[in-house]
Design a protein around this motif. Structure first.
Motif, PDB file in Angstrom:
ATOM      1  N   GLU A 261       0.258   9.087  -6.131  1.00 32.63           N
ATOM      2  CA  GLU A 261       0.613  10.504  -6.042  1.00 32.63           C
ATOM      3  C   GLU A 261       1.389  10.956  -7.274  1.00 32.63           C
ATOM      4  O   GLU A 261       1.152  12.050  -7.801  1.00 32.63           O
ATOM      5  N   ASP A 262       2.316  10.125  -7.739  1.00 32.71           N
ATOM      6  CA  ASP A 262       3.060  10.454  -8.958  1.00 32.71           C
ATOM      7  C   ASP A 262       2.118  10.552 -10.153  1.00 32.71           C
ATOM      8  O   ASP A 262       2.276  11.415 -11.020  1.00 32.71           O
ATOM      9  N   THR A 263       1.136   9.642 -10.191  1.00 36.30           N
ATOM     10  CA  THR A 263       0.167   9.645 -11.282  1.00 36.30           C
ATOM     11  C   THR A 263      -0.647  10.938 -11.276  1.00 36.30           C
ATOM     12  O   THR A 263      -0.857  11.567 -12.325  1.00 36.30           O
ATOM     13  N   LYS A 264      -1.084  11.355 -10.095  1.00 41.21           N
ATOM     14  CA  LYS A 264      -1.858  12.592  -9.982  1.00 41.21           C
ATOM     15  C   LYS A 264      -1.029  13.807 -10.382  1.00 41.21           C
ATOM     16  O   LYS A 264      -1.543  14.753 -10.995  1.00 41.21           O
TER      17      LYS A 264
ATOM     18  N   GLU B  99       0.824  -1.207   0.000  1.00 42.66           N
ATOM     19  CA  GLU B  99       0.000   0.000   0.000  1.00 42.66           C
ATOM     20  C   GLU B  99       0.860   1.260   0.000  1.00 42.66           C
ATOM     21  O   GLU B  99       0.520   2.256  -0.652  1.00 42.66           O
ATOM     22  N   THR B 100       1.999   1.223   0.714  1.00 41.03           N
ATOM     23  CA  THR B 100       2.899   2.377   0.731  1.00 41.03           C
ATOM     24  C   THR B 100       3.452   2.657  -0.660  1.00 41.03           C
ATOM     25  O   THR B 100       3.466   3.806  -1.127  1.00 41.03           O
ATOM     26  N   ILE B 101       3.891   1.610  -1.352  1.00 40.55           N
ATOM     27  CA  ILE B 101       4.421   1.773  -2.710  1.00 40.55           C
ATOM     28  C   ILE B 101       3.321   2.235  -3.656  1.00 40.55           C
ATOM     29  O   ILE B 101       3.535   3.094  -4.518  1.00 40.55           O
ATOM     30  N   ILE B 102       2.126   1.682  -3.489  1.00 39.88           N
ATOM     31  CA  ILE B 102       0.991   2.063  -4.341  1.00 39.88           C
ATOM     32  C   ILE B 102       0.636   3.533  -4.116  1.00 39.88           C
ATOM     33  O   ILE B 102       0.375   4.270  -5.078  1.00 39.88           O
TER      34      ILE B 102
ATOM     35  N   GLU C 197       1.050  13.966 -12.616  1.00 40.07           N
ATOM     36  CA  GLU C 197       1.134  13.993 -14.080  1.00 40.07           C
ATOM     37  C   GLU C 197      -0.204  14.363 -14.717  1.00 40.07           C
ATOM     38  O   GLU C 197      -0.345  14.347 -15.940  1.00 40.07           O
ATOM     39  N   GLY C 198      -1.184  14.691 -13.870  1.00 46.66           N
ATOM     40  CA  GLY C 198      -2.491  15.086 -14.379  1.00 46.66           C
ATOM     41  C   GLY C 198      -3.396  13.922 -14.741  1.00 46.66           C
ATOM     42  O   GLY C 198      -4.405  14.119 -15.427  1.00 46.66           O
ATOM     43  N   LEU C 199      -3.061  12.730 -14.270  1.00 47.51           N
ATOM     44  CA  LEU C 199      -3.854  11.544 -14.576  1.00 47.51           C
ATOM     45  C   LEU C 199      -4.704  11.155 -13.375  1.00 47.51           C
ATOM     46  O   LEU C 199      -4.420  11.531 -12.239  1.00 47.51           O
ATOM     47  N   THR C 200      -5.745  10.376 -13.640  1.00 46.63           N
ATOM     48  CA  THR C 200      -6.672   9.957 -12.596  1.00 46.63           C
ATOM     49  C   THR C 200      -6.819   8.449 -12.609  1.00 46.63           C
ATOM     50  O   THR C 200      -6.892   7.840 -13.686  1.00 46.63           O
ATOM     51  N   ILE C 201      -6.861   7.848 -11.428  1.00 45.92           N
ATOM     52  CA  ILE C 201      -7.098   6.408 -11.326  1.00 45.92           C
ATOM     53  C   ILE C 201      -8.550   6.120 -11.695  1.00 45.92           C
ATOM     54  O   ILE C 201      -9.481   6.733 -11.162  1.00 45.92           O
ATOM     55  N   SER C 202      -8.764   5.192 -12.618  1.00 47.42           N
ATOM     56  CA  SER C 202     -10.112   4.899 -13.120  1.00 47.42           C
ATOM     57  C   SER C 202     -10.841   3.857 -12.280  1.00 47.42           C
ATOM     58  O   SER C 202     -12.068   3.754 -12.367  1.00 47.42           O
ATOM     59  N   CYS C 203     -10.120   3.061 -11.513  1.00 44.58           N
ATOM     60  CA  CYS C 203     -10.715   1.940 -10.795  1.00 44.58           C
ATOM     61  C   CYS C 203     -11.738   2.423  -9.773  1.00 44.58           C
ATOM     62  O   CYS C 203     -11.458   3.350  -9.003  1.00 44.58           O
ATOM     63  N   ARG C 204     -12.904   1.782  -9.775  1.00 45.83           N
ATOM     64  CA  ARG C 204     -13.973   2.132  -8.853  1.00 45.83           C
ATOM     65  C   ARG C 204     -14.681   0.861  -8.391  1.00 45.83           C
ATOM     66  O   ARG C 204     -14.674  -0.159  -9.077  1.00 45.83           O
ATOM     67  N   SER C 205     -15.308   0.943  -7.225  1.00 45.61           N
ATOM     68  CA  SER C 205     -16.125  -0.162  -6.745  1.00 45.61           C
ATOM     69  C   SER C 205     -17.257  -0.422  -7.732  1.00 45.61           C
ATOM     70  O   SER C 205     -17.890   0.512  -8.232  1.00 45.61           O
ATOM     71  N   GLY C 206     -17.492  -1.698  -8.033  1.00 48.50           N
ATOM     72  CA  GLY C 206     -18.527  -2.060  -8.983  1.00 48.50           C
ATOM     73  C   GLY C 206     -18.026  -2.232 -10.395  1.00 48.50           C
ATOM     74  O   GLY C 206     -18.780  -2.643 -11.283  1.00 48.50           O
ATOM     75  N   CYS C 207     -16.728  -1.932 -10.636  1.00 46.25           N
ATOM     76  CA  CYS C 207     -16.128  -2.152 -11.951  1.00 46.25           C
ATOM     77  C   CYS C 207     -15.302  -3.414 -11.847  1.00 46.25           C
ATOM     78  O   CYS C 207     -14.164  -3.383 -11.360  1.00 46.25           O
TER      79      CYS C 207
END
Length: 279
Positions: free
Chosen positions: A58-61, A50-53, A63-73
């Protein structure tokens, strides 16, 4: 905690300071000095993952990107998931402890998944996953996904064992539109790159370090695999478990803590810039 002068400490604390491809990872991990079974360290491995994730997110954010994963997907819950042997045994015990009729429902899903894999001609290879070469695994995983076989724990497109899910599941995050996950390809699905994968390091614990094959267990076959392989690795002292794990994680040798008299309560595990982000 200060040990009594004539008695060794019951626990030892590892100060972990790692630099994984520029990602700093710091942790204090307290483990028993006496030998104990590997499953006791699963919460620690999950926490480190979880620490590495979190760093990767944070690095992804930034860069202006968003995590797409959501509950129910639940598209990714139809992928080939490589669990470690210790996680496979945990999953087995989890299912055995389910109350009825939940246990029967989950076991029937395992059985149906096996039947469909056999029907598709994929079962034989999955029964010996350590024999996969890197060139074979990617196309096989795509063939597996095309079968649309849901994870036995998928309910209402969400994970029903979320807190106990394998580390490999936790490490899979994407920034591409969620609808692309239904028909994944290198061009349409963009995964978040991690500085190191805890799941791979856990897979290697207790295995021959010179072997090019790494044993792992397909999650979809975890229950039956654990039925045939009920015995885990022999107990080992905490510092030994940690040293081997971090050597696999970083790819560098970590020296054993120096002996002290009286025994020390702390050890240092350091590695600088030795791990590379997976491709």
């Amino acid at each position: 905690m200060t040990p009594e002068p004539d008695s060794p400490p019951r626990t030892i604390t590892a100060n972990v300071n790692l630099n994984l491809s520029g990602t700093p990872v710091e942790a204090k991990i307290t483990v028993p000095v006496a030998p104990f079974p590997l499953p006791m360290l699963l919460p620690t491995f999950r926490s480190l993952a979880e620490t590495i994730i979190e760093h990767a997110v944070e690095d992804t954010k930034s860069e202006g990107l968003t995590i797409s994963c959501r509950s129910g997907c639940g598209a990714c819950c139809r992928q080939l998931v490589p669990s470690s042997e210790v996680e496979a045994r945990l999953i087995h015990d989890l299912v055995v402890d389910f109350p009825e009729p939940r246990r029967a429902r989950v076991l029937s899903r395992f059985a149906e998944a096996r039947r469909r894999l056999d029907e598709a001609g994929l079962l034989e290879m999955l029964l010996r996953p350590e024999a996969f070469s890197d060139d074979q695994l990617r196309p096989f995983a795509l063939d597996y996904f095309k079968q649309g076989i849901p994870c036995p724990f998928l309910e209402d497109e969400s994970c029903s064992i979320y807190e106990e899910r394998p580390i490999a599941c936790r490490e899979y995050l994407v920034t591409s539109p969620a609808e692309h996950c239904a028909q994944p390809s290198p061009e349409t699905v963009h995964c978040v790159k991690l500085a190191a994968k805890v799941s791979r390091a856990v897979n290697r614990i207790g295995q021959d370090p010179t072997s090019r094959f790494v044993r792992w267990v397909p999650l979809v076959l975890a229950f039956e695999w654990a039925e045939g392989h009920p015995h885990d690795l022999p107990p080992r002292p905490g510092p030994e478990w940690l040293r081997e794990f971090f050597e696999h994680l970083t790819g560098s040798e970590i020296p054993a803590p120096a002996a002290a008299d009286p025994p020390t309560e702390r050890i240092e595990l350091d590695a600088e810039g030795t791990a590379r982000a997976p491709g």
